[in-house]
Write a protein that holds these residues in place. Structure first.
Motif, mmCIF file in Angstrom:
data_model
loop_
_atom_site.group_PDB
_atom_site.id
_atom_site.type_symbol
_atom_site.label_atom_id
_atom_site.label_comp_id
_atom_site.label_asym_id
_atom_site.label_seq_id
_atom_site.Cartn_x
_atom_site.Cartn_y
_atom_site.Cartn_z
ATOM 1 N N PHE A 84 0.835 -1.197 0.000
ATOM 2 C CA PHE A 84 0.000 0.000 0.000
ATOM 3 C C PHE A 84 0.875 1.253 0.000
ATOM 4 N N GLU A 85 1.900 1.251 0.821
ATOM 5 C CA GLU A 85 2.822 2.381 0.940
ATOM 6 C C GLU A 85 3.565 2.625 -0.374
ATOM 7 N N LYS A 86 4.095 1.570 -0.957
ATOM 8 C CA LYS A 86 4.820 1.720 -2.221
ATOM 9 C C LYS A 86 3.919 2.263 -3.310
ATOM 10 N N LYS A 87 2.710 1.752 -3.389
ATOM 11 C CA LYS A 87 1.769 2.210 -4.404
ATOM 12 C C LYS A 87 1.441 3.690 -4.217
ATOM 13 N N MET A 88 1.204 4.100 -2.979
ATOM 14 C CA MET A 88 0.857 5.487 -2.699
ATOM 15 C C MET A 88 2.033 6.417 -3.015
ATOM 16 N N LEU A 89 3.230 6.059 -2.600
ATOM 17 C CA LEU A 89 4.380 6.917 -2.847
ATOM 18 C C LEU A 89 4.721 7.001 -4.336
ATOM 19 N N LYS A 90 4.545 5.909 -5.053
ATOM 20 C CA LYS A 90 4.771 5.943 -6.506
ATOM 21 C C LYS A 90 3.793 6.890 -7.177
ATOM 22 N N ARG A 91 2.540 6.869 -6.743
ATOM 23 C CA ARG A 91 1.535 7.777 -7.311
ATOM 24 C C ARG A 91 1.842 9.241 -7.007
ATOM 25 N N MET A 92 2.555 9.470 -5.918
ATOM 26 C CA MET A 92 2.914 10.840 -5.539
ATOM 27 C C MET A 92 4.213 11.291 -6.191
ATOM 28 N N GLY A 93 4.823 10.419 -6.994
ATOM 29 C CA GLY A 93 6.020 10.790 -7.725
ATOM 30 C C GLY A 93 7.325 10.370 -7.077
ATOM 31 N N PHE A 94 7.264 9.515 -6.090
ATOM 32 C CA PHE A 94 8.473 9.046 -5.425
ATOM 33 C C PHE A 94 8.921 7.690 -5.982
ATOM 34 N N ASN A 95 8.804 7.505 -7.285
ATOM 35 C CA ASN A 95 9.156 6.237 -7.940
ATOM 36 C C ASN A 95 10.619 5.867 -7.707
ATOM 37 N N PHE A 96 11.472 6.888 -7.637
ATOM 38 C CA PHE A 96 12.901 6.659 -7.506
ATOM 39 C C PHE A 96 13.271 5.927 -6.216
ATOM 40 N N LEU A 97 12.396 5.895 -5.257
ATOM 41 C CA LEU A 97 12.670 5.218 -3.998
ATOM 42 C C LEU A 97 12.581 3.689 -4.118
ATOM 43 N N PHE A 98 11.882 3.227 -5.139
ATOM 44 C CA PHE A 98 11.641 1.805 -5.286
ATOM 45 C C PHE A 98 12.146 1.335 -6.634
ATOM 46 N N LYS A 99 13.257 0.649 -6.628
ATOM 47 C CA LYS A 99 13.844 0.140 -7.865
ATOM 48 C C LYS A 99 13.339 -1.272 -8.096
ATOM 49 N N GLU A 100 12.343 -1.396 -8.941
ATOM 50 C CA GLU A 100 11.781 -2.723 -9.236
ATOM 51 C C GLU A 100 11.775 -2.969 -10.710
#
Length: 100
Positions: A84-100
């Motif tokens: 849930f956290e990863k999905k929310m942060l990615k939607r807010m533009g913090f994609n760079f935090l999660f390298k998948e």
């Protein structure tokens, strides 16, 4: 409720209840902790006036994110809240935090 369970990939009403409890505890705790955090950082209403509330809300946001995963872990729902956290942060533009 069935639609929400389907969307979140939850199978039981018990798990859904636990998730709602975690959201409630996290929201209350982050709001409660924002006061001592503001005090510790020296942020006071007297110094900032009308800017105090927006700044306090900005402080609550990262506190909430950390608490959501931590309290979710305590209640045995880490996997759900981490996704849930990863999905929310990615939607807010913090994609760079999660390298998948």
């Amino acid at each position: 409720m069935d639609d929400l369970k389907r969307r979140w990939g939850i199978e039981t009403n018990f798990q859904l209840t636990i998730i709602f409890i975690v959201f409630a505890i996290t929201g209350s705790t982050s709001a409660w902790l924002s006061k001592p955090v503001c005090f510790w950082l020296g942020i006071t209403k007297g110094d900032l006036g009308y800017l105090f509330t927006p700044i306090r809300l900005l402080l609550i946001f990262p506190l909430y994110q950390v608490l959501l995963v931590a309290i979710g872990f305590v209640f045995g729902q880490f996997k759900f809240f981490w996704a849930f956290e990863k999905k929310m942060l990615k939607r807010m533009g913090f994609n760079f935090l999660f390298k998948e």
